[in-house]
Design a protein around this motif. Structure first.
Motif, short mmCIF file in Angstrom:
data_model
loop_
_atom_site.label_atom_id
_atom_site.label_comp_id
_atom_site.label_asym_id
_atom_site.label_seq_id
_atom_site.Cartn_x
_atom_site.Cartn_y
_atom_site.Cartn_z
N SER A 39 48.78 37.22 41.24
CA SER A 39 47.95 36.46 40.54
C SER A 39 48.37 34.96 40.54
O SER A 39 49.10 34.76 41.11
CB SER A 39 48.43 36.83 38.84
OG SER A 39 49.59 36.29 38.60
N ARG A 65 38.20 37.43 41.58
CA ARG A 65 38.65 38.14 40.29
C ARG A 65 38.21 39.35 40.08
O ARG A 65 37.41 40.05 40.79
CB ARG A 65 37.53 37.24 39.22
CG ARG A 65 38.03 35.96 39.21
CD ARG A 65 37.13 35.06 38.03
NE ARG A 65 36.90 33.89 38.30
CZ ARG A 65 37.96 32.82 37.42
NH1 ARG A 65 38.63 33.33 36.60
NH2 ARG A 65 37.60 31.33 37.67
N THR A 73 41.58 36.77 35.33
CA THR A 73 42.55 36.35 36.23
C THR A 73 42.18 36.10 37.71
O THR A 73 41.38 36.81 38.22
CB THR A 73 43.91 37.36 36.19
OG1 THR A 73 44.12 37.57 34.65
CG2 THR A 73 44.82 36.69 36.83
#
Length: 106
Positions: A39, A65, A73
């Motif tokens: 992430s 994404r 995120t």
């Protein structure tokens, strides 16, 4: 000048280990494994926010994404980041060695 054999072996071992790590990361990336993804928050913590943002701006790394929303995120490829980090480190070593060689010649 005869190179230090012990240092050369140590360098070769390091190169082999690096190749193995990058090979494993490449395999994960090719298989679409989630293990290759980190992430944005974790990427900032691990590699530095400034470094990630600057490499993103220059197009050296990319994000994806999972969702379709703008607030979903952002994920980065660990393989892409690690390959770039190691290439930069190697280039820095080559540059420093060239500088040292130049100083030794003077």
């Amino acid at each position: 000048m005869i190179p230090n054999t012990k240092e050369m072996v140590k360098s070769f071992v390091h190169d082999i280990r690096t190749g193995a790590i990058l090979g494993a990361l490449a395999l994960q990336a090719m298989q679409g494994s989630r293990a290759d993804e980190v992430s944005e928050n974790d990427a900032f913590k691990t590699y530095g926010k400034a470094w990630i943002k600057s490499r993103l701006a220059e197009g050296s790394i990319h994000f994806s994404r999972i969702g379709s929303g703008q607030k979903s995120t952002k994920y980065y490829s660990v393989f892409e980041i690690e390959t770039l980090k190691r290439a930069e480190k190697h280039l820095e070593q080559v540059y420093n060695e060239a500088l040292m060689e130049q100083k030794n010649q003077n």
